[in-house]
Scaffold this motif. Structure first.
Motif, short mmCIF file in Angstrom:
data_model
loop_
_atom_site.label_atom_id
_atom_site.label_comp_id
_atom_site.label_asym_id
_atom_site.label_seq_id
_atom_site.Cartn_x
_atom_site.Cartn_y
_atom_site.Cartn_z
N GLU A 56 7.10 -0.11 0.17
CA GLU A 56 6.85 -0.96 1.33
C GLU A 56 6.76 -2.40 0.84
O GLU A 56 5.87 -2.74 0.07
CB GLU A 56 5.54 -0.55 2.00
CG GLU A 56 5.12 -1.41 3.15
CD GLU A 56 3.78 -0.98 3.68
OE1 GLU A 56 3.74 -0.38 4.76
OE2 GLU A 56 2.75 -1.25 3.00
N ARG A 57 7.71 -3.22 1.26
CA ARG A 57 7.77 -4.62 0.83
C ARG A 57 6.97 -5.48 1.80
O ARG A 57 7.11 -5.33 3.02
CB ARG A 57 9.23 -5.06 0.75
CG ARG A 57 9.99 -4.34 -0.37
CD ARG A 57 11.46 -4.17 -0.01
NE ARG A 57 12.26 -3.69 -1.13
CZ ARG A 57 12.52 -2.42 -1.38
NH1 ARG A 57 12.03 -1.46 -0.61
NH2 ARG A 57 13.27 -2.08 -2.42
N ASN A 58 6.14 -6.37 1.26
CA ASN A 58 5.24 -7.18 2.08
C ASN A 58 5.23 -8.64 1.64
O ASN A 58 5.57 -8.95 0.50
CB ASN A 58 3.81 -6.65 1.96
CG ASN A 58 3.68 -5.23 2.44
OD1 ASN A 58 3.88 -4.94 3.61
ND2 ASN A 58 3.34 -4.32 1.54
N ILE A 59 4.77 -9.49 2.56
CA ILE A 59 4.55 -10.89 2.25
C ILE A 59 3.09 -11.20 2.56
O ILE A 59 2.60 -10.93 3.67
CB ILE A 59 5.48 -11.81 3.07
CG1 ILE A 59 6.93 -11.50 2.73
CG2 ILE A 59 5.16 -13.28 2.81
CD1 ILE A 59 7.94 -12.25 3.56
N ALA A 60 2.38 -11.74 1.58
CA ALA A 60 0.98 -12.10 1.75
C ALA A 60 0.86 -13.38 2.59
O ALA A 60 1.85 -14.09 2.80
CB ALA A 60 0.33 -12.30 0.37
N GLY A 61 -0.35 -13.68 3.03
CA GLY A 61 -0.59 -14.86 3.83
C GLY A 61 -0.20 -16.16 3.16
O GLY A 61 0.15 -17.13 3.83
N ASP A 62 -0.22 -16.17 1.83
CA ASP A 62 0.14 -17.39 1.10
C ASP A 62 1.64 -17.47 0.78
O ASP A 62 2.08 -18.35 0.06
CB ASP A 62 -0.68 -17.52 -0.18
CG ASP A 62 -0.42 -16.40 -1.19
OD1 ASP A 62 0.45 -15.53 -0.94
OD2 ASP A 62 -1.10 -16.39 -2.23
N GLY A 63 2.42 -16.50 1.31
CA GLY A 63 3.86 -16.53 1.12
C GLY A 63 4.37 -15.76 -0.09
O GLY A 63 5.58 -15.60 -0.25
N ARG A 64 3.47 -15.31 -0.94
CA ARG A 64 3.92 -14.52 -2.09
C ARG A 64 4.26 -13.10 -1.65
O ARG A 64 3.79 -12.63 -0.62
CB ARG A 64 2.84 -14.51 -3.18
CG ARG A 64 2.63 -15.89 -3.79
CD ARG A 64 1.68 -15.84 -4.95
NE ARG A 64 0.34 -15.43 -4.50
CZ ARG A 64 -0.65 -15.05 -5.31
NH1 ARG A 64 -0.47 -15.05 -6.62
NH2 ARG A 64 -1.81 -14.70 -4.83
N CYS A 65 5.07 -12.43 -2.44
CA CYS A 65 5.55 -11.09 -2.12
C CYS A 65 4.83 -10.05 -2.97
O CYS A 65 4.43 -10.32 -4.10
CB CYS A 65 7.05 -11.00 -2.40
SG CYS A 65 8.03 -12.23 -1.57
N TYR A 66 4.69 -8.86 -2.41
CA TYR A 66 4.15 -7.72 -3.16
C TYR A 66 4.67 -6.45 -2.51
O TYR A 66 5.26 -6.47 -1.43
CB TYR A 66 2.62 -7.74 -3.20
CG TYR A 66 1.96 -7.47 -1.86
CD1 TYR A 66 1.46 -6.22 -1.54
CD2 TYR A 66 1.83 -8.48 -0.90
CE1 TYR A 66 0.85 -5.96 -0.33
CE2 TYR A 66 1.23 -8.24 0.31
CZ TYR A 66 0.74 -6.98 0.60
OH TYR A 66 0.15 -6.73 1.81
N PHE A 67 4.48 -5.33 -3.20
CA PHE A 67 4.90 -4.05 -2.63
C PHE A 67 3.83 -3.00 -2.82
O PHE A 67 2.98 -3.09 -3.71
CB PHE A 67 6.23 -3.58 -3.23
CG PHE A 67 6.21 -3.33 -4.72
CD1 PHE A 67 5.81 -2.12 -5.25
CD2 PHE A 67 6.62 -4.33 -5.59
CE1 PHE A 67 5.80 -1.90 -6.61
CE2 PHE A 67 6.63 -4.12 -6.96
CZ PHE A 67 6.22 -2.90 -7.48
N ASN A 68 3.87 -2.02 -1.92
CA ASN A 68 3.05 -0.82 -2.02
C ASN A 68 3.99 0.35 -2.24
O ASN A 68 5.08 0.39 -1.67
CB ASN A 68 2.27 -0.57 -0.73
CG ASN A 68 1.26 -1.64 -0.42
OD1 ASN A 68 0.64 -2.19 -1.32
ND2 ASN A 68 1.10 -1.97 0.85
N LEU A 69 3.57 1.29 -3.06
CA LEU A 69 4.29 2.55 -3.21
C LEU A 69 3.51 3.60 -2.44
O LEU A 69 2.30 3.74 -2.63
CB LEU A 69 4.40 2.94 -4.69
CG LEU A 69 5.07 4.29 -4.98
CD1 LEU A 69 6.50 4.33 -4.46
CD2 LEU A 69 5.03 4.59 -6.46
N LYS A 70 4.21 4.30 -1.56
CA LYS A 70 3.55 5.29 -0.71
C LYS A 70 3.97 6.70 -1.07
O LYS A 70 5.11 6.94 -1.48
CB LYS A 70 3.87 5.01 0.76
CG LYS A 70 3.25 3.73 1.27
CD LYS A 70 3.43 3.60 2.75
CE LYS A 70 2.60 2.44 3.28
NZ LYS A 70 2.64 2.40 4.75
#
Length: 111
Positions: A56-70
């Protein structure tokens, strides 16, 4: 080659980090109430990391990107670090896909 490191926090919860061959942490787990549950989480990462749809690809409130593995049940089994760009995040996902399946496991707990 990557490796999983199992560790225990002061509150008694068990966690793991997946480290790439260069030693960089590329995935961090949630807390588990027991070491066997944590070990099961590692097994889940090894399997689910091979399916792109589980990331799951995400964008944090500060604009940086991160992912979760489900996992198959939709539960988050690992969270990435923060990345400055989509490209960095995609490289992180590829690193998890490449390192997780054959990663060794090191247990740093006292149990």
């Amino acid at each position: 080659m990557g490796k999983f490191i199992i560790f225990e926090k002061t509150n008694g919860s068990f966690h793991f980090n997946l480290k790439a061959g260069n030693g960089q942490v590329i995935l961090t787990s949630q807390g588990y109430s027991s070491k066997p549950s944590c070990e099961n989480g590692i097994g889940s990462v090894k399997v689910n990391s091979q399916e792109d749809s589980k990331f799951e690809r995400n964008i944090a409130g500060d604009g940086r990107c991160y992912f979760n593995l489900k996992a198959g049940n939709g539960q988050i089994i690992g969270i990435s670090q923060m990345y400055e760009s989509d490209n960095g995040m995609e490289n992180g996902i590829e690193s998890v896909k490449n390192n997780a399946p054959n990663a060794s496991v090191e247990d740093e707990t006292k149990i």
